[in-house]
Scaffold this motif. Structure first.
Motif, PDB file in Angstrom:
ATOM      1  N   GLY A 290     -13.004  65.501 -11.724  1.00  9.06           N
ATOM      2  CA  GLY A 290     -11.591  65.177 -11.880  1.00  9.06           C
ATOM      3  C   GLY A 290     -10.776  65.405 -10.632  1.00  9.06           C
ATOM      4  O   GLY A 290      -9.554  65.543 -10.704  1.00  9.06           O
ATOM      5  N   SER A 291     -11.435  65.443  -9.462  1.00  5.00           N
ATOM      6  CA  SER A 291     -10.758  65.723  -8.197  1.00  5.00           C
ATOM      7  C   SER A 291     -11.014  64.594  -7.209  1.00  5.00           C
ATOM      8  O   SER A 291     -12.140  64.092  -7.103  1.00  5.00           O
ATOM      9  CB  SER A 291     -11.260  67.036  -7.596  1.00  5.00           C
ATOM     10  OG  SER A 291     -11.025  68.106  -8.491  1.00  5.00           O
ATOM     11  N   THR A 292      -9.985  64.210  -6.478  1.00  6.32           N
ATOM     12  CA  THR A 292     -10.131  63.164  -5.475  1.00  6.32           C
ATOM     13  C   THR A 292     -10.809  63.720  -4.229  1.00  6.32           C
ATOM     14  O   THR A 292     -10.945  64.930  -4.051  1.00  6.32           O
ATOM     15  CB  THR A 292      -8.767  62.595  -5.081  1.00  6.32           C
ATOM     16  OG1 THR A 292      -8.030  63.608  -4.371  1.00  6.32           O
ATOM     17  CG2 THR A 292      -7.967  62.161  -6.304  1.00  6.32           C
TER      18      THR A 292
ATOM     19  N   VAL B 238       0.319  76.928  -0.977  1.00  4.18           N
ATOM     20  CA  VAL B 238       1.649  76.355  -1.219  1.00  4.18           C
ATOM     21  C   VAL B 238       1.779  75.012  -0.495  1.00  4.18           C
ATOM     22  O   VAL B 238       2.334  74.047  -1.041  1.00  4.18           O
ATOM     23  CB  VAL B 238       2.756  77.322  -0.755  1.00  4.18           C
ATOM     24  CG1 VAL B 238       4.133  76.666  -0.875  1.00  4.18           C
ATOM     25  CG2 VAL B 238       2.733  78.604  -1.586  1.00  4.18           C
ATOM     26  N   GLY B 239       1.249  74.936   0.723  1.00  5.10           N
ATOM     27  CA  GLY B 239       1.340  73.700   1.484  1.00  5.10           C
ATOM     28  C   GLY B 239       0.484  72.582   0.938  1.00  5.10           C
ATOM     29  O   GLY B 239       0.871  71.398   0.980  1.00  5.10           O
ATOM     30  N   SER B 240      -0.691  72.906   0.407  1.00  4.27           N
ATOM     31  CA  SER B 240      -1.597  71.860  -0.074  1.00  4.27           C
ATOM     32  C   SER B 240      -1.256  71.395  -1.492  1.00  4.27           C
ATOM     33  O   SER B 240      -1.554  70.248  -1.861  1.00  4.27           O
ATOM     34  CB  SER B 240      -3.048  72.354  -0.037  1.00  4.27           C
ATOM     35  OG  SER B 240      -3.249  73.437  -0.922  1.00  4.27           O
TER      36      SER B 240
ATOM     37  N   SER C  97      -8.111  70.174  -9.686  1.00  5.05           N
ATOM     38  CA  SER C  97      -7.739  70.714  -8.382  1.00  5.05           C
ATOM     39  C   SER C  97      -6.420  71.461  -8.464  1.00  5.05           C
ATOM     40  O   SER C  97      -6.268  72.559  -7.917  1.00  5.05           O
ATOM     41  CB  SER C  97      -7.631  69.589  -7.348  1.00  5.05           C
ATOM     42  OG  SER C  97      -8.848  68.899  -7.219  1.00  5.05           O
ATOM     43  N   LYS C  98      -5.454  70.875  -9.128  1.00  3.09           N
ATOM     44  CA  LYS C  98      -4.154  71.535  -9.284  1.00  3.09           C
ATOM     45  C   LYS C  98      -4.298  72.842 -10.043  1.00  3.09           C
ATOM     46  O   LYS C  98      -3.685  73.860  -9.682  1.00  3.09           O
ATOM     47  CB  LYS C  98      -3.183  70.615 -10.029  1.00  3.09           C
ATOM     48  CG  LYS C  98      -2.727  69.398  -9.247  1.00  3.09           C
ATOM     49  CD  LYS C  98      -1.775  68.564 -10.096  1.00  3.09           C
ATOM     50  CE  LYS C  98      -1.257  67.358  -9.344  1.00  3.09           C
ATOM     51  NZ  LYS C  98      -0.342  66.540 -10.179  1.00  3.09           N
ATOM     52  N   ARG C  99      -5.112  72.830 -11.102  1.00  2.53           N
ATOM     53  CA  ARG C  99      -5.303  74.050 -11.888  1.00  2.53           C
ATOM     54  C   ARG C  99      -5.970  75.132 -11.054  1.00  2.53           C
ATOM     55  O   ARG C  99      -5.574  76.309 -11.111  1.00  2.53           O
ATOM     56  CB  ARG C  99      -6.153  73.731 -13.131  1.00  2.53           C
ATOM     57  CG  ARG C  99      -6.559  74.955 -13.954  1.00  2.53           C
ATOM     58  CD  ARG C  99      -5.334  75.645 -14.550  1.00  2.53           C
ATOM     59  NE  ARG C  99      -5.699  76.859 -15.256  1.00  2.53           N
ATOM     60  CZ  ARG C  99      -5.810  78.062 -14.688  1.00  2.53           C
ATOM     61  NH1 ARG C  99      -5.600  78.197 -13.375  1.00  2.53           N
ATOM     62  NH2 ARG C  99      -6.107  79.125 -15.398  1.00  2.53           N
TER      63      ARG C  99
ATOM     64  N   GLY D 253      -4.225  78.730  -9.805  1.00  2.00           N
ATOM     65  CA  GLY D 253      -4.826  80.014 -10.140  1.00  2.00           C
ATOM     66  C   GLY D 253      -5.158  80.845  -8.920  1.00  2.00           C
ATOM     67  O   GLY D 253      -4.951  82.069  -8.916  1.00  2.00           O
ATOM     68  N   LEU D 254      -5.683  80.200  -7.887  1.00  2.00           N
ATOM     69  CA  LEU D 254      -5.981  80.903  -6.645  1.00  2.00           C
ATOM     70  C   LEU D 254      -4.702  81.431  -5.996  1.00  2.00           C
ATOM     71  O   LEU D 254      -4.655  82.572  -5.514  1.00  2.00           O
ATOM     72  CB  LEU D 254      -6.709  79.974  -5.677  1.00  2.00           C
ATOM     73  CG  LEU D 254      -8.116  79.544  -6.076  1.00  2.00           C
ATOM     74  CD1 LEU D 254      -8.595  78.419  -5.164  1.00  2.00           C
ATOM     75  CD2 LEU D 254      -9.093  80.710  -6.030  1.00  2.00           C
ATOM     76  N   LEU D 255      -3.659  80.608  -5.994  1.00  2.00           N
ATOM     77  CA  LEU D 255      -2.389  81.015  -5.407  1.00  2.00           C
ATOM     78  C   LEU D 255      -1.825  82.236  -6.125  1.00  2.00           C
ATOM     79  O   LEU D 255      -1.298  83.154  -5.484  1.00  2.00           O
ATOM     80  CB  LEU D 255      -1.398  79.854  -5.477  1.00  2.00           C
ATOM     81  CG  LEU D 255       0.043  80.135  -5.048  1.00  2.00           C
ATOM     82  CD1 LEU D 255       0.101  80.647  -3.614  1.00  2.00           C
ATOM     83  CD2 LEU D 255       0.896  78.875  -5.197  1.00  2.00           C
TER      84      LEU D 255
END
Length: 338
Positions: free
Chosen positions: A54-56, A199-201, A210-212, A216-218
């Motif tokens: 599900g990631s580009t 934050v930048g990416s 990818s967003k999830r 979570g990492l952030l």
């Protein structure tokens, strides 16, 4: 390759396809399996990602940048706290990458040993989660990056920070492994760069997974940075022996250096001029943020410029003597140097 390196993070899909093809033409075929010869970093393998989970492709290329920093954090926190790293704690995540240079166990009291071992274990989870999303080994989810965590490299980093702020180097050279306070100060240099990179990416990501993952990492990287800053803020006026400088002086010197390397105001120390404090009413700065107290952002290029310690994404150095890995990192490097 420098033309490829000049592509911006917001480039069109066509440009990113071109970037991947350009990198593939100049990087070497694959890494050797001999650990003595394997010097993973920069152009040692053909970096490539494919759409999956599900990631580009662009999502994965951005997250590749973070994997380099997660290797760095895992090795430094684990070694500093318990005297061993990924080769003992989670060897399956190393994938044949070389051991870090000069890393060692720090002389920590039980309190800080506990905190930083927790951090190290958290980084193990981060690497595992990132590799699960990247999926494509050894190319997209590349082996452990060559890292320099030696006392000599740390001393050089601190000397550059104090030259930038106070005009001279530290004497004697800074040793992060000497005691709990020194090690705590050294950790100030690490999670914050990663969190600003997330934050930048984040606005550039399109895939749900990818967003999830990045959210979570952030969250956890921000928590680590908050713990470090809180511990240092509690001692902000304490003199760091054998120097004449306080903990706050160290934080400001490190932040000034990172601003210089990133060519932008994206970093703040523990004590700031009032105009940089929250609502321009305080000089205490337990958490860094812009004029709305929103976290600063770094681009992938700025992350590389900062962790290399050169201010130039085309010139590896600092913690990454052979350069970082992944499509974006490799796009800035000159293959003639490898």
């Amino acid at each position: 390759m420098h033309a490829a390196g000049s592509l911006k993070m917001g480039s069109s899909g066509a440009n990113w396809v071109f970037l991947v093809l350009a990198v593939s033409l100049v990087v070497s075929a694959s890494a050797t399996s001999d650990d003595d010869e394997l010097m993973i970093g920069g152009l040692n393998i053909t970096y490539s990602c494919k759409k999956s989970n599900g990631s580009t492709v662009l999502d994965k290329e951005l997250i590749e940048v973070a994997l380099n920093l997660e290797y760095l954090e895992a090795e430094y926190f684990l070694w500093g706290s318990v005297g061993y790293g990924l080769d003992v704690e989670a060897k399956y995540l190393v994938d044949g990458g070389p051991p870090p240079i000069g890393v060692q166990k720090a002389n920590l009291n039980p309190y800080y040993k506990d905190i930083f071992y927790q951090f190290g274990l958290q980084e193990v989870g981060h690497i595992r989660a990132i590799k699960a999303l990247l999926d494509y080994r050894p190319h997209c989810a590349f082996p452990r990056t060559l890292l320099d965590l030696s006392k000599k490299n740390w001393a050089h980093t601190m000397d550059e920070a104090f030259l930038a702020t106070f005009g001279h180097k530290l004497n004697p050279p800074f040793d992060p492994y000497r005691n709990s306070l020194n090690y705590l100060i050294s950790t100030y240099t690490i999670p914050y760069v990663g969190l600003t990179g997330y934050v930048g990416s984040n606005p550039l990501l399109t895939g749900y997974n990818s967003k999830r993952l990045v959210a979570g990492l952030l969250a956890v990287e921000s928590g680590q940075d908050a713990v470090i800053r809180t511990e240092m803020y509690r001692m902000k006026d304490k003199i760091v022996p054998p120097y004449k400088y306080t903990v706050a002086n160290f934080s400001n010197a490190i932040s000034n250096l990172r601003n210089n390397l990133s060519h932008a105001l994206v970093d703040e120390g523990l004590v700031v001029p009032k105009y940089l404090g929250a609502e321009m009413k305080v000089t205490g700065n337990i958490l860094a943020g812009d004029n709305n107290s929103v976290a600063y952002a770094r681009t992938a290029q700025q992350v590389l410029e900062t962790v290399y310690g050169t201010g130039n994404a085309s010139k590896p150095g600092g913690f990454f003597p052979k350069g970082a890995q992944g499509v974006i990192a490799a796009s800035y490097l000159d293959p003639d140097d490898y």
